[in-house]
Design a protein around this motif. Structure first.
Motif, mmCIF file in Angstrom:
data_model
loop_
_atom_site.group_PDB
_atom_site.id
_atom_site.type_symbol
_atom_site.label_atom_id
_atom_site.label_comp_id
_atom_site.label_asym_id
_atom_site.label_seq_id
_atom_site.Cartn_x
_atom_site.Cartn_y
_atom_site.Cartn_z
ATOM 1 N N TRP A 42 -23.677 -18.236 -20.617
ATOM 2 C CA TRP A 42 -24.971 -18.619 -20.111
ATOM 3 C C TRP A 42 -24.998 -18.499 -18.615
ATOM 4 O O TRP A 42 -25.767 -17.807 -17.920
ATOM 5 N N ALA A 43 -23.952 -19.209 -18.011
ATOM 6 C CA ALA A 43 -23.871 -19.095 -16.575
ATOM 7 C C ALA A 43 -23.058 -17.923 -15.836
ATOM 8 O O ALA A 43 -22.655 -17.960 -14.977
ATOM 9 N N ARG A 44 -22.714 -17.223 -16.716
ATOM 10 C CA ARG A 44 -22.011 -15.892 -16.717
ATOM 11 C C ARG A 44 -20.499 -16.291 -15.650
ATOM 12 O O ARG A 44 -20.618 -15.445 -14.536
ATOM 13 N N GLY A 45 -19.858 -17.104 -15.942
ATOM 14 C CA GLY A 45 -18.562 -17.329 -15.541
ATOM 15 C C GLY A 45 -17.506 -16.375 -15.391
ATOM 16 O O GLY A 45 -16.702 -16.315 -14.655
ATOM 17 N N TYR A 46 -17.800 -15.134 -15.841
ATOM 18 C CA TYR A 46 -16.969 -13.851 -15.921
ATOM 19 C C TYR A 46 -16.984 -13.103 -15.045
ATOM 20 O O TYR A 46 -16.476 -12.097 -14.635
ATOM 21 N N GLN A 47 -18.392 -13.329 -14.120
ATOM 22 C CA GLN A 47 -18.940 -12.549 -12.990
ATOM 23 C C GLN A 47 -18.430 -12.836 -11.863
ATOM 24 O O GLN A 47 -18.382 -13.951 -11.437
ATOM 25 N N LEU A 48 -18.040 -11.925 -11.142
ATOM 26 C CA LEU A 48 -17.871 -11.989 -9.413
ATOM 27 C C LEU A 48 -19.321 -11.890 -8.666
ATOM 28 O O LEU A 48 -19.819 -10.940 -8.851
ATOM 29 N N ASN A 49 -19.703 -12.879 -8.078
ATOM 30 C CA ASN A 49 -20.893 -12.714 -7.361
ATOM 31 C C ASN A 49 -20.808 -12.157 -6.095
ATOM 32 O O ASN A 49 -19.956 -12.339 -5.033
ATOM 33 N N SER A 50 -22.141 -11.411 -5.850
ATOM 34 C CA SER A 50 -22.099 -11.001 -4.184
ATOM 35 C C SER A 50 -23.443 -11.468 -3.583
ATOM 36 O O SER A 50 -24.609 -11.429 -4.230
ATOM 37 N N SER A 51 -23.430 -11.975 -2.392
ATOM 38 C CA SER A 51 -24.782 -12.051 -1.650
ATOM 39 C C SER A 51 -25.575 -10.893 -1.637
ATOM 40 O O SER A 51 -25.131 -9.755 -1.672
ATOM 41 N N MET A 52 -26.929 -11.113 -0.962
ATOM 42 C CA MET A 52 -27.399 -9.782 -0.875
ATOM 43 C C MET A 52 -28.360 -10.174 0.708
ATOM 44 O O MET A 52 -28.488 -10.914 1.186
ATOM 45 N N ARG A 230 -42.986 -4.454 -0.612
ATOM 46 C CA ARG A 230 -42.024 -3.907 -1.044
ATOM 47 C C ARG A 230 -40.664 -4.380 -0.517
ATOM 48 O O ARG A 230 -40.431 -4.446 0.708
ATOM 49 N N VAL A 231 -39.921 -4.807 -1.233
ATOM 50 C CA VAL A 231 -38.516 -5.552 -0.867
ATOM 51 C C VAL A 231 -37.225 -4.752 -1.363
ATOM 52 O O VAL A 231 -37.067 -4.463 -2.228
ATOM 53 N N ASP A 232 -36.547 -4.293 -0.185
ATOM 54 C CA ASP A 232 -35.515 -3.571 -0.366
ATOM 55 C C ASP A 232 -34.107 -4.682 -0.095
ATOM 56 O O ASP A 232 -34.179 -5.325 0.894
ATOM 57 N N ALA A 233 -32.695 -4.572 -0.981
ATOM 58 C CA ALA A 233 -31.839 -5.504 -1.024
ATOM 59 C C ALA A 233 -30.618 -4.669 -1.246
ATOM 60 O O ALA A 233 -30.637 -3.624 -1.734
ATOM 61 N N THR A 234 -29.723 -5.102 -0.870
ATOM 62 C CA THR A 234 -28.315 -4.567 -0.965
ATOM 63 C C THR A 234 -27.313 -5.563 -1.243
ATOM 64 O O THR A 234 -27.021 -6.544 -0.547
ATOM 65 N N PHE A 235 -26.730 -5.494 -2.456
ATOM 66 C CA PHE A 235 -25.478 -6.304 -2.594
ATOM 67 C C PHE A 235 -24.274 -6.041 -1.986
ATOM 68 O O PHE A 235 -23.640 -5.034 -2.538
ATOM 69 N N THR A 236 -24.259 -6.884 -0.991
ATOM 70 C CA THR A 236 -23.103 -6.403 -0.134
ATOM 71 C C THR A 236 -21.662 -5.927 -0.515
ATOM 72 O O THR A 236 -21.173 -5.013 -0.231
ATOM 73 N N ARG A 237 -21.032 -7.059 -1.606
ATOM 74 C CA ARG A 237 -19.979 -6.835 -2.012
ATOM 75 C C ARG A 237 -19.501 -5.438 -2.916
ATOM 76 O O ARG A 237 -18.489 -5.050 -2.849
#
Length: 440
Positions: A42-52, A230-237
Motif C-alpha cells: 500500500w505505501a509502496r515501500g519497494y519504490q525509490l521516490n523522487s521530488s518534483m 496547465r502544470v508541468d513537472a519534472t521528476f528530477t531523480r
C-alpha cells in the motif's frame, strides 16, 4: 570481575499453552500483515521516490463591464481578460476595481487624499514653520520651493488624521499655521484650516482617492472569468517530464452530446476559486482584494499518505500519465481582518501616451493614466513526488519489516515472565546458570 566471566545466550523454550500460542501467532500475523500489506504494497515501500519541480501556466478568459465614474473615453467600454489580467512569474492578478488619475508632466501641489496619506503626507506638507526644500525628491516628485495652500483639502476633515500642518484661510488668523481640529490652535470662527503642500515637478495632479480628478471603476463580470491551469513537472531523480494535459489529461472531448457541459478538473471560475478559499464570506474583499495560494499536490487515482506525509505518483503503473494528476487546493494567505496593518492586494500601473502641445507647434506633451488596481492576486505552489521500483529500497523495506516480527516474541516473553500465574516457574526454566567444566 564476575561480569567479565559471564556470557548470556538465547535459550529456546517450547511452552505448551493455548492462550500464549494464540497471543504469539496473533501478534505475528498482525505485524506480518502490516509489513506486507501496508508498508510494502500500500505505501509502496519497494519504490525509490523522487521530488518534483516545475511551473504552472495559466490562461484566463472572460469579459467585464465597468460601472462607477469612468473617464469619458471609457464610457460603455467592454473590458476583456487580455487587457485586465496581469501575469506574473508565480501566478496572475485580476482587478476588481481601478482608480484612474489622468496626469501630465508639469508642476502642481503635492496635496492628496490617498489612503497612504500618513506615509507620504509628512514629506509634502509645509507651512511657515516647515518650509519646502528645493530639489528634495519625494514620493510625488521634486520640490520646487513654493508652499501652496490647497483649497481642496480642509484639515477640519477627520479623515486627514491629527497633526498634519496646514494654513488658515480667512478669518482673523488668515495665513497662520494650523493643525486641524485635533489641535487647540484654530483659525477662528470664519477661518478654515486648509492643507498647505509643497509645489512639486512631476506628473500632475497627484493621485487622489476621492476628488473628481480620479475616476473610479468597478468591474462587473470578473468573478465569472475562466481560469485554465496547465502544470508541468519534472521528476528530477528519474529525469521524467510530465504535464496535467499529457495524453488527454485535463482536457474534455467535446462532441455533439456533451457540448457546453465540459468542466475539466484543471479549469475553474474565479468565483469557484474564491469560494473554495473561503474569501466570499468576507464582505469587504471587493474593496480590499485578496491573495490566494493555489497549492498543487500531485497524486494518482489512489492518493495515499506516504512515509513523508506527501502525495506520490506510481510511475511503475501502466497508465501512470493519465492517473498522475494534480489536486488543486485554494487558501487565502493575506490577513482579512479589517484592523490589520495591510490586507488585500493592490498595485499601480500606468499607460503613457502623447498628444500635440497646443502652445508649441510640432511639439508633443506626455500624458499618462495612473491606475491603482485592487483585486485578486493568485500565487501558485506545487509539491509532490513520484516513485519507481528499486531493488535496494525494496530490500531495506523488507528487512526493516521482518525485524518487527521479533515484537511478537518480546510481548509473549513479557506476558509469561511477569503476568502469568506460573511466572516463577517460567523464569527458572528460561534463566539457568551453567558452569563451564573446562575451567577445572
Amino acid at each position: 570481575a564476575d561480569m567479565l566471566r559471564q556470557v548470556t545466550t538465547v535459550k529456546s523454550v517450547v511452552i505448551e499453552s493455548w492462550w500464549v500460542g494464540i497471543l504469539y501467532w496473533g501478534l505475528f500475523f498482525v505485524i506480518l500483515g502490516y509489513v506486507a500489506v501496508y508498508q510494502i504494497v500500500w505505501a509502496r515501500g519497494y519504490q525509490l521516490n523522487s521530488s518534483m519541480s516545475g511551473a504552472a501556466t495559466f490562461k484566463v478568459k472572460g469579459s467585464a463591464t465597468a460601472i462607477g465614474d469612468p473617464p469619458p473615453w471609457y464610457d460603455g467600454k467592454v473590458w476583456d481578460a487580455v487587457e485586465l489580467v496581469q501575469y506574473t512569474s508565480d501566478g496572475f492578478f485580476i482587478p476588481l476595481d481601478m482608480l484612474i488619475t489622468p496626469q501630465t508632466q508639469g508642476m502642481c501641489s503635492a496635496g492628496n487624499r490617498s489612503s497612504d496619506m500618513r506615509a507620504s503626507g509628512w514629506q509634502e506638507a509645509c507651512s511657515f514653520l516647515n518650509p519646502c526644500d528645493v530639489g528634495t525628491r519625494t514620493f510625488s516628485g521634486v520640490h520646487q520651493g513654493p508652499c501652496i495652500r490647497d483649497g481642496r483639502l480642509p484639515l477640519s476633515d477627520d479623515s486627514e488624521g491629527p497633526g498634519l500642518i496646514g494654513v488658515c484661510s480667512g478669518g482673523e488668523f488668515d495665513g497662520d499655521p494650523c493643525f486641524g481640529e485635533a489641535d487647540d490652535v484654530t483659525c477662528g470662527k470664519k477661518g478654515v484650516c486648509y492643507g498647505a503642500f509643497c509645489e512639486i515637478k512631476g506628473f500632475c495632479p497627484v493621485e487622489q482617492a476621492t476628488p473628481t480628478a480620479t475616476k473610479a471603476l468597478q468591474f462587473e463580470g470578473v468573478l465569472d472569468f475562466s481560469v485554465l491551469a496547465r502544470v508541468d513537472a519534472t521528476f528530477t531523480r528519474f529525469e521524467i517530464r510530465h504535464s496535467n494535459v499529457a495524453d488527454g489529461g485535463g482536457i474534455c472531448n467535446i462532441n455533439a452530446s456533451d457540448f457546453g457541459l465540459c468542466n475539466p478538473p484543471n479549469q475553474f471560475s474565479v468565483r469557484e476559486m474564491l469560494e473554495r478559499a473561503g474569501v466570499l464570506t468576507d464582505k469587504h474583499f471587493m474593496e480590499t482584494g485578496a491573495e490566494i495560494l493555489v497549492s498543487v499536490l500531485w497524486a494518482d487515482e489512489r492518493p495515499f499518505l506516504g512515509s513523508k506525509g506527501t502525495y506520490a505518483c506510481d510511475l511503475d503503473a501502466k497508465n501512470w500519465r493519465q492517473n498522475c494528476q494534480p489536486r488543486f487546493h485554494f487558501t487565502r494567505i493575506d490577513d482579512p481582518k479589517p484592523d490589520a496593518f495591510s490586507h488585500g492586494y493592490n498595485f499601480r500601473s500606468e499607460r503613457t501616451y502623447f498628444e500635440p502641445d497646443p502652445e508649441k507647434k510640432g511639439a508633443t506633451v506626455e500624458h499618462r493614466e495612473l491606475r491603482k488596481q485592487t483585486g485578486i492576486k493568485v500565487v501558485f505552489l506545487q509539491e509532490g513526488q513520484g516513485g519507481k521500483f528499486d531493488a535496494a529500497t525494496a530490500g531495506q523495506a523488507a528487512g526493516s519489516g521482518l525485524a518487527l516480527l521479533s515484537l511478537a516474541t518480546i510481548v509473549a516473553d513479557f506476558v509469561l515472565l511477569y503476568c502469568s500465574p506460573k511466572r516463577a516457574t517460567y523464569r527458572r526454566i528460561k534463566y539457568e546458570d551453567v558452569w563451564d567444566d573446562f575451567e577445572g
